[in-house]
Structures are given as C-alpha cells and as structure tokens.
Design an enzyme around this catalytic site. Structure first.
Site, short mmCIF file in Angstrom:
data_model
loop_
_atom_site.label_atom_id
_atom_site.label_comp_id
_atom_site.label_asym_id
_atom_site.label_seq_id
_atom_site.Cartn_x
_atom_site.Cartn_y
_atom_site.Cartn_z
N THR A 1 1.70 0.76 -6.69
CA THR A 1 1.76 1.85 -5.72
C THR A 1 1.50 3.21 -6.35
O THR A 1 0.66 3.99 -5.87
CB THR A 1 3.16 1.88 -5.06
OG1 THR A 1 3.46 0.59 -4.55
CG2 THR A 1 3.19 2.89 -3.92
N TYR B 1 2.36 -4.95 7.01
CA TYR B 1 1.71 -4.90 8.32
C TYR B 1 1.92 -6.16 9.16
O TYR B 1 2.23 -6.08 10.34
CB TYR B 1 0.20 -4.60 8.19
CG TYR B 1 -0.46 -4.25 9.50
CD1 TYR B 1 -0.25 -3.01 10.08
CD2 TYR B 1 -1.27 -5.17 10.16
CE1 TYR B 1 -0.84 -2.69 11.30
CE2 TYR B 1 -1.86 -4.86 11.37
CZ TYR B 1 -1.64 -3.62 11.94
OH TYR B 1 -2.22 -3.31 13.15
N TYR C 1 8.51 -7.71 -5.30
CA TYR C 1 8.63 -6.27 -5.04
C TYR C 1 9.02 -6.07 -3.60
O TYR C 1 8.22 -6.31 -2.69
CB TYR C 1 7.31 -5.58 -5.38
CG TYR C 1 7.29 -4.07 -5.19
CD1 TYR C 1 8.45 -3.33 -5.06
CD2 TYR C 1 6.08 -3.40 -5.15
CE1 TYR C 1 8.41 -1.95 -4.90
CE2 TYR C 1 6.02 -2.02 -4.99
CZ TYR C 1 7.19 -1.30 -4.86
OH TYR C 1 7.14 0.07 -4.70
N ARG D 1 7.67 0.84 2.87
CA ARG D 1 6.21 0.80 2.84
C ARG D 1 5.65 -0.41 3.58
O ARG D 1 4.58 -0.34 4.17
CB ARG D 1 5.70 0.79 1.39
CG ARG D 1 5.85 2.11 0.67
CD ARG D 1 5.26 2.03 -0.72
NE ARG D 1 5.32 3.31 -1.41
CZ ARG D 1 4.41 4.28 -1.33
NH1 ARG D 1 3.34 4.09 -0.58
NH2 ARG D 1 4.57 5.41 -1.98
N LYS E 1 11.86 -6.31 -8.17
CA LYS E 1 11.90 -4.84 -8.13
C LYS E 1 12.45 -4.48 -6.76
O LYS E 1 11.75 -4.62 -5.76
CB LYS E 1 10.51 -4.24 -8.36
CG LYS E 1 10.49 -2.72 -8.25
CD LYS E 1 9.07 -2.17 -8.35
CE LYS E 1 9.06 -0.66 -8.16
NZ LYS E 1 7.69 -0.09 -8.18
N ILE F 1 11.55 0.25 -12.80
CA ILE F 1 10.12 0.55 -12.83
C ILE F 1 10.01 1.95 -12.26
O ILE F 1 10.17 2.17 -11.07
CB ILE F 1 9.31 -0.48 -12.03
CG1 ILE F 1 9.43 -1.86 -12.71
CG2 ILE F 1 7.83 -0.07 -11.95
CD1 ILE F 1 8.76 -3.00 -11.96
#
Length: 295
Positions: free
Chosen positions: A48, A111, A137, A142, A166, A208
C-alpha cells in the site's frame, strides 16, 4: 515447519518519484541504505505505502531487484502479492519470479466483500500456491471487509505456511482474541504505527511501519525496548510521536511520510494520482513537530 521471520521493525517502503513523475531509483537506493543502517529488521515492498496500484509491471520488477540487491540478504524481504481475483493471485504466485524474496504479504480481497468462508478459501488457495511464508493483511478500512479473529486462527491452524497477520483493523479486542487463541508458531504484526505500543503489549511481535521510512532508529528503539520488557522507556518514545502518527494519515498514506522525507532531504514530495501531496497546513504542523523533536 515454516516459521515467521518478520519481527521487529518492518519498513512499509515508499516509492519515491521525480518531478517528472518517474520512479526515483537513486533516492530509493539511498532510502533503503538509510533504513538498513538505522534499525530496520525487514522490508515490506510493493504494498500500500509503495503506491503499488499506480506502478507498471516494469517498475515493480526494477524496484524489487533494487531492494533485493541493496539489502543483499542482510534482512528479510516481504513482497505484496494479493488481490480480489483468487485465480490471478494464485497464478502470479505459481509463475512469478520470487527469487530473493522471503515471504508474501496478501491483503484481504477488496470490493467483492466476500464472506468469512470466502476469505478462508481465498487465503487457503494462496497458501497452497507457494512454498513461501504467507503473511495475511487485514485492513478493513481499505478493503471493505474484516477478517475476523476466528477466521484468522482457522487459517493459522490449517495452513502450515501462513505464519502471521498484519493487523490494521484498529480493533485491539480483535487483536487480543487472535493472540489468545492462535497457534504458538503464528504471530501478529501491527499494521498501524499508532497502535504498535499497545499491540506489542498484548503480544504482537513487531510492526510493518510507515513512519519507519523516516524515523527507523527512533521507532526500532521503541520496539526493541518493548520486546525486552522495558515498557517505561518504550512508552516515552511512543508518546513523543503521537502527534506525528495522526498527521501522517490525515491526508492519506503515503502523503504524510513523503512530506516528512521531503523535509528531511531524502525525496521530492511527489505522489501519483489519484493521490496528492499533503496539505500545506499539515506540512507546516509536521515541520514544527519535527523541529521540536530535533529531527
């Protein structure tokens, strides 16, 4: 048995650009060397913070090669490899060049908004497609979907090479539930700089980090102190940076940390559309705080 080697300070590496919009490989090389010299324990590339959706295939290849060559085996490298088309991700893992890469970071499908069973089957297929360690992740802000604690633990138990997650849900209760119920050989990594201190206190093994691009020495010191059980010293460092944490993300990521790196003389303050540089007011406040902290 596959073990997690991604512990301590991981750098969510940015992609610097020149004023004409090209990847600035010279500045990237300098930045990676700076981070290596100042406490980085591993790198997370092409994810990202690297503005990866705006990079071409050739740019991704060159960035990966540059980081592998610069790191030269000193610390592990984690590479982003995810998406919302399971078959496409599996094909990339089976056919892509992962020489010099130590693990893959795979984000929840965005999405589509799959169910928990859909998430489980997606990541199970990804784990089966590679011999490399896989780090999940979870970033619902997001992706629009949250990988629940019970699904994370199920994947950790069922897939031998899913070694860590993560966690960037911002939900400390969920983080605590994962840590409480996970297998011993599975780890939680913070995906949020501001929550790294409380997450490590709960049992996470590192971060991270976005701010680590600019302040690897300071942030890695906090993490090392915490992992040694020296919480008072770590807490002081955490509180020094709380104002910067919020400013880093107020105009989107990586706008904040790119502004910091520009102030420090590392890069031009350039992002690729649809991202734009941080607002002048945010930049001014960040500059004031950095002067107060003598950065």
């Amino acid at each position: 048995m596959v073990h997690n080697i991604f512990k301590g300070l991981g750098i969510a590496l940015i992609t610097p650009f020149t004023e004409n919009g090209e990847v600035d490989y010279k500045s990237l090389h300098r930045l990676v060397e700076y981070q290596l010299d100042n406490g980085a324990d591993f790198f997370c590339i092409l994810a990202t913070t690297g503005e990866t959706p705006t990079l071409t295939a050739e740019e991704k290849k060159k960035i990966k090669e540059l980081v592998i060559n610069t790191v030269s085996g000193k610390v592990p490298i984690l590479v982003g490899c995810g998406g919302n088309n399971t078959t496409a991700v599996v094909e990339e893992l089976q056919n892509g060049d992962f020489k010099g890469i130590d693990g893959v970071l795979s984000v929840c499908p965005y999405y589509n908004k799959p169910s928990q069973e859909g998430l489980y089957q997606h990541f199970k297929a990804i784990a089966a497609a590679t011999h490399l360690p896989v780090v999940l992740y979870n970033v619902p802000g997001r992706t629009g979907v949250n990988l629940k604690a019970e699904t994370t633990v199920r994947l950790a138990r069922d897939c031998h090479n899913i070694v860590a997650i993560k966690e960037a849900s911002g939900n400390l209760e969920q983080v605590d539930e994962i840590i409480k119920n996970k297998p011993n050989d599975f780890d939680v990594i913070s995906g949020d700089d501001a929550l790294t201190f409380p997450m490590i206190s709960c049992g996470a093994v590192g971060v991270i980090s976005v701010i680590g691009n600019a302040l690897p020495r300071e942030f890695s010191k906090m993490i090392r102190l915490q992992l040694r059980g020296e919480y008072d010293g770590a807490r002081k460092i955490h509180h020094r940076f709380t104002d910067l944490f919020s400013l880093l993300f107020v105009d989107g990521n990586p706008a904040g940390v790119k502004a910091m790196l520009h102030e420090m003389g590392f890069i031009d303050n350039i992002l690729r559309l649809p991202l734009v540089p941080t607002r002048i007011s945010t930049l001014q406040r960040m500059s004031e705080i950095m002067k107060e902290l003598k950065i």
